[in-house]
Design an enzyme around this catalytic site. Structure first.
Site, PDB file in Angstrom:
ATOM      1  N   ASP A 119      -0.113  53.210   1.312  1.00  0.00           N
ATOM      2  CA  ASP A 119      -1.400  53.606   0.400  1.00  0.00           C
ATOM      3  C   ASP A 119      -2.485  53.413   0.674  1.00  0.00           C
ATOM      4  O   ASP A 119      -2.270  51.340   0.648  1.00  0.00           O
ATOM      5  CB  ASP A 119      -0.782  53.669  -0.376  1.00  0.00           C
ATOM      6  CG  ASP A 119      -2.271  53.807  -1.613  1.00  0.00           C
ATOM      7  OD1 ASP A 119      -2.648  55.163  -1.271  1.00  0.00           O
ATOM      8  OD2 ASP A 119      -2.434  53.999  -2.335  1.00  0.00           O
TER       9      ASP A 119
ATOM     10  N   THR B 271      -7.817  56.714   0.250  1.00  0.00           N
ATOM     11  CA  THR B 271      -8.515  55.040  -0.005  1.00  0.00           C
ATOM     12  C   THR B 271      -8.239  54.321   1.509  1.00  0.00           C
ATOM     13  O   THR B 271      -8.698  53.420   1.675  1.00  0.00           O
ATOM     14  CB  THR B 271      -7.154  54.499  -1.124  1.00  0.00           C
ATOM     15  OG1 THR B 271      -5.960  55.037  -0.884  1.00  0.00           O
ATOM     16  CG2 THR B 271      -7.119  54.702  -2.162  1.00  0.00           C
ATOM     17  N   THR B 272      -7.474  54.875   2.646  1.00  0.00           N
ATOM     18  CA  THR B 272      -7.171  54.334   3.561  1.00  0.00           C
ATOM     19  C   THR B 272      -8.838  54.612   4.299  1.00  0.00           C
ATOM     20  O   THR B 272      -9.588  54.391   5.209  1.00  0.00           O
ATOM     21  CB  THR B 272      -6.279  54.985   4.514  1.00  0.00           C
ATOM     22  OG1 THR B 272      -5.069  54.249   4.012  1.00  0.00           O
ATOM     23  CG2 THR B 272      -6.021  53.739   6.184  1.00  0.00           C
TER      24      THR B 272
ATOM     25  N   ASP C 299      -0.657  60.198  -5.513  1.00  0.00           N
ATOM     26  CA  ASP C 299      -2.053  60.392  -4.857  1.00  0.00           C
ATOM     27  C   ASP C 299      -1.807  61.987  -4.371  1.00  0.00           C
ATOM     28  O   ASP C 299      -3.005  62.876  -4.938  1.00  0.00           O
ATOM     29  CB  ASP C 299      -1.184  60.070  -3.678  1.00  0.00           C
ATOM     30  CG  ASP C 299      -2.029  58.462  -3.489  1.00  0.00           C
ATOM     31  OD1 ASP C 299      -2.397  58.466  -4.166  1.00  0.00           O
ATOM     32  OD2 ASP C 299      -2.386  58.774  -2.332  1.00  0.00           O
TER      33      ASP C 299
HETATM   34  P1  ADP Z   1      -5.755  58.201   3.050  1.00  0.00           P
HETATM   35  O1  ADP Z   1      -5.355  57.070   2.521  1.00  0.00           O
HETATM   36  O2  ADP Z   1      -7.414  57.883   3.548  1.00  0.00           O
HETATM   37  O3  ADP Z   1      -5.528  59.117   2.716  1.00  0.00           O
HETATM   38  P2  ADP Z   1      -4.040  58.962   5.366  1.00  0.00           P
HETATM   39  O4  ADP Z   1      -3.135  57.887   5.805  1.00  0.00           O
HETATM   40  O5  ADP Z   1      -3.593  59.783   3.973  1.00  0.00           O
HETATM   41  O6  ADP Z   1      -5.220  57.962   4.429  1.00  0.00           O
HETATM   42  O7  ADP Z   1      -4.424  60.205   6.090  1.00  0.00           O
HETATM   43  C1  ADP Z   1      -5.751  60.900   5.286  1.00  0.00           C
HETATM   44  C2  ADP Z   1      -5.870  61.317   7.042  1.00  0.00           C
HETATM   45  O8  ADP Z   1      -5.272  62.357   7.498  1.00  0.00           O
HETATM   46  C3  ADP Z   1      -6.657  62.796   6.252  1.00  0.00           C
HETATM   47  O9  ADP Z   1      -8.090  62.258   7.307  1.00  0.00           O
HETATM   48  C4  ADP Z   1      -5.907  63.923   6.628  1.00  0.00           C
HETATM   49  O10 ADP Z   1      -6.300  65.172   7.444  1.00  0.00           O
HETATM   50  C5  ADP Z   1      -4.728  63.801   8.576  1.00  0.00           C
HETATM   51  N1  ADP Z   1      -3.658  64.722   8.097  1.00  0.00           N
HETATM   52  C6  ADP Z   1      -2.776  64.891   7.136  1.00  0.00           C
HETATM   53  N2  ADP Z   1      -1.595  65.396   7.432  1.00  0.00           N
HETATM   54  C7  ADP Z   1      -2.649  65.739   8.714  1.00  0.00           C
HETATM   55  C8  ADP Z   1      -1.562  66.805   9.424  1.00  0.00           C
HETATM   56  N3  ADP Z   1      -0.935  67.338   9.691  1.00  0.00           N
HETATM   57  N4  ADP Z   1      -2.472  67.113  11.098  1.00  0.00           N
HETATM   58  C9  ADP Z   1      -3.562  65.670  11.057  1.00  0.00           C
HETATM   59  N5  ADP Z   1      -3.841  65.181  10.522  1.00  0.00           N
HETATM   60  C10 ADP Z   1      -3.394  64.937   9.100  1.00  0.00           C
HETATM   61 MG    MG Z   2      -3.928  60.597   2.104  1.00  0.00          MG
END
Ligand code: ADP
Ligand code: MG
Length: 531
Positions: A64, A97-98, A398
């Protein structure tokens, strides 16, 4: 006639003064970008996790962004602004948040290139502000409206957010828990917000994440106090007291001197009577479950009092945290009682059953059958160790936030780099209607957003340049939902993969990131002060 060397010096320092703001700006950008680079590898479903080791030996494993940054020792003031940015996104949206930090890093990168070309920071800042507003407008035009009755879509959004977590293999269990928890504390046909304080997350070591459950009621993360009391109370009448059931302590410097046995006997007798009176009064009000708020001053309940309560078949649960009082009262329909005089039946709450049960190595008290159902919910997370439990807690948070976003703004967009690519393309298009420096900065902003698909591809082990180029081409052909399918390692219609996210998470990320970048650009000096 002024001496020549002096004028020479003035010129030199003038020159230096002009250089300084530029240097400061570049060093701020470099420091802030370092923070963004630190979390980049954790973006997306194939992102890596971080193990954070604190100086006191505490270890956290997480994916996270906000958690990583919060715990990172960041010293540079400009770098701290990105930590704050991540926190702001956490408050505003709870997810992304990332993403927000990665976007800010990329925008800063664009800034440093524009500055190097000699463009004035204010021009960049103004153009970025317009680009950010335009982005929100474009995103709002590509949304898929959502009804809260559309449980399928809610589940998909929750699992998209869980996809990228350490506990992603349990998203099948955790997603419905998050969705139902939120839907049950609101009225889905009218709600425009969710108070997440109505959903309590309780962590209990033992079992696995698969044993995590949603309880339409309450859970007390402790066993009932004392021994010999009931461990199961049906048709519970519950009172929550904020006063102590123990002998009052004398002032520190006011010690009582007991000189002989008869005096000691009297003191003990008085204490016994004092406690017994309280216990009787509580029993008389019809109470059979007593909750006692934690006291910092003294033991909230003495052993003697516990003995009496046990005899009168009153279950006692002590050490209720001050912060939990509101939640408990809302759930049970009772009122906190601050003094014995107010211990009257009207202030009591009720529930069908209070039951002490064994979970893993320890016991908890589970409350079911509360009369006013749907006001509060409890998620009881189970896990084999503390690290997993804590990450599961953050992940559920989240997912709950994602559903809250959808309640606030009932609109979905695709994930997997699709919205950023579409956005970038449409911004480029829009830039054609602009001129000069503004157009140049707009283009740089648009290009910077491609960092999201670029990083998602990179983290998934795909060729980032080839992926971003193909994405761009497919979107140019009108495939607005073409995104990175990490499972197949290809670009497909990402909606078919069920990867969807709330509009609010994306708009908030772009808005907040560009705001932070603009404030970094406006800083031209760092002044140290003693405080
Ligand atoms: P954050 O902390 O910003 O939420 P995450 O590590 O949760 O970061 O990643 C979020 C990103 O991953 C988003 O851009 C989302 O669209 C993408 N994402 C999540 N699941 C998938 C998936 N199954 N295939 C492709 N992209 C994905
Ligand atoms: Mg996320």
């Amino acid at each position: 006639m002024p001496p020549a060397p002096k004028s020479n010096q003035t010129r030199k320092s003038e020159y230096k003064d002009k250089e300084k703001p530029t240097q400061i700006r570049f060093s701020n950008i470099t420091a802030a970008k370092a923070v963004a680079d630190a979390v980049r590898t954790s973006l997306g479903p194939r992102g890596m996790d971080k193990m954070i080791q604190a100086s006191n030996g505490d270890v956290t494993i997480t994916n996270d962004g906000a958690t990583i940054l919060k715990q990172m020792m960041v010293l540079h003031p400009a770098a701290k602004m990105l930590v704050e940015l991540s926190k702001a996104q956490d408050v505003e949206a709870g997810d992304g948040t990332t993403t927000v930090v990665v976007i800010a890093g990329s925008l800063l990168d664009a800034c440093s290139k524009l500055l190097a070309k000699g463009i004035h920071p204010t021009s960049i800042s103004e153009a970025f502000q317009k680009a950010s507003a335009k982005s929100v407008e474009i995103l709002e035009s590509i949304v898929k409206p959502l009804e809260l009755s559309d449980r399928e879509s809610l589940l998909k959004s929750a699992s998209t957010s869980l996809n990228s977590k350490v506990v992603s293999q349990y998203s099948g269990i955790l997603s419905p828990i998050a969705v139902d928890a939120v839907l049950k504390v609101i009225n889905p046909s009218t709600a425009t917000n969710v108070d997440l304080r109505d959903i309590k997350v309780v962590k209990k070591i033992g079992g696995t994440i698969e044993d995590t459950e949603l309880i339409e009621g309450l859970v007390f993360n402790q066993k009932s106090a004392g021994t010999g009391g009931p461990n199961r109370v049906e048709k519970a009448k519950v009172g929550l007291i904020q006063f102590c059931v123990s002998p009052p302590k004398t002032d520190m410097d006011n010690s009582v001197v007991v000189s002989d046995y008869s005096q000691m006997d009297r003191v003990l007798r008085e204490e016994r009577q004092y406690i017994l009176d309280i216990v009787k009064k509580i029993k008389k009000a019809g109470c059979n479950v007593l909750l006692i708020q934690k006291s910092v001053l003294r033991d909230a309940v003495s052993d003697l009092a516990l003995h009496f309560f046990a005899k009168m078949k009153i279950m006692v649960i002590k050490d209720i945290e001050r912060d939990d009082v509101e939640f408990v009262c809302k759930g049970l329909g009772c009122r906190p009682i601050a003094s014995l005089d107010h211990f009257i039946p009207e202030n009591l709450g009720s529930a069908d059953l209070f039951e002490e049960i064994q979970t893993g190595p320890s016991k908890i008290v589970k409350v079911t059958g509360i009369p006013i159902q749907g006001k509060t919910m409890t998620v009881l997370i189970r896990g084999s160790n503390k690290l997993v439990l804590e990450e599961a807690d953050r992940s559920i948070h989240d997912a709950l936030c994602v559903i809250r976003c959808l309640v606030k703004k009932k609109a979905l967009i695709a994930g997997g780099g699709a919205p950023e690519t579409e956005l970038s393309l449409q911004l480029m298009d829009h830039a054609n209607s602009l001129t000069g420096v503004e157009q140049y900065c707009f283009r740089a902003f648009a290009e910077a957003l491609e960092v999201i698909p670029y990083t998602l591809a990179e983290n998934a082990g795909l060729n980032p340049i080839a992926t971003v180029t193909e994405l761009r081409n497919r979107h140019a052909k009108g495939e607005k939902t073409a995104g990175i399918n990490v499972r197949k390692g290809a670009i497909t219609n990402i909606l078919e993969e069920n990867v969807v996210q709330p509009l609010l998470v994306s708009t908030s990320a772009i808005h907040l990131a560009s705001e932070t970048v603009r404030s970094i650009m406006k800083i031209d000096d760092i002044v140290n002060c003693v405080r």
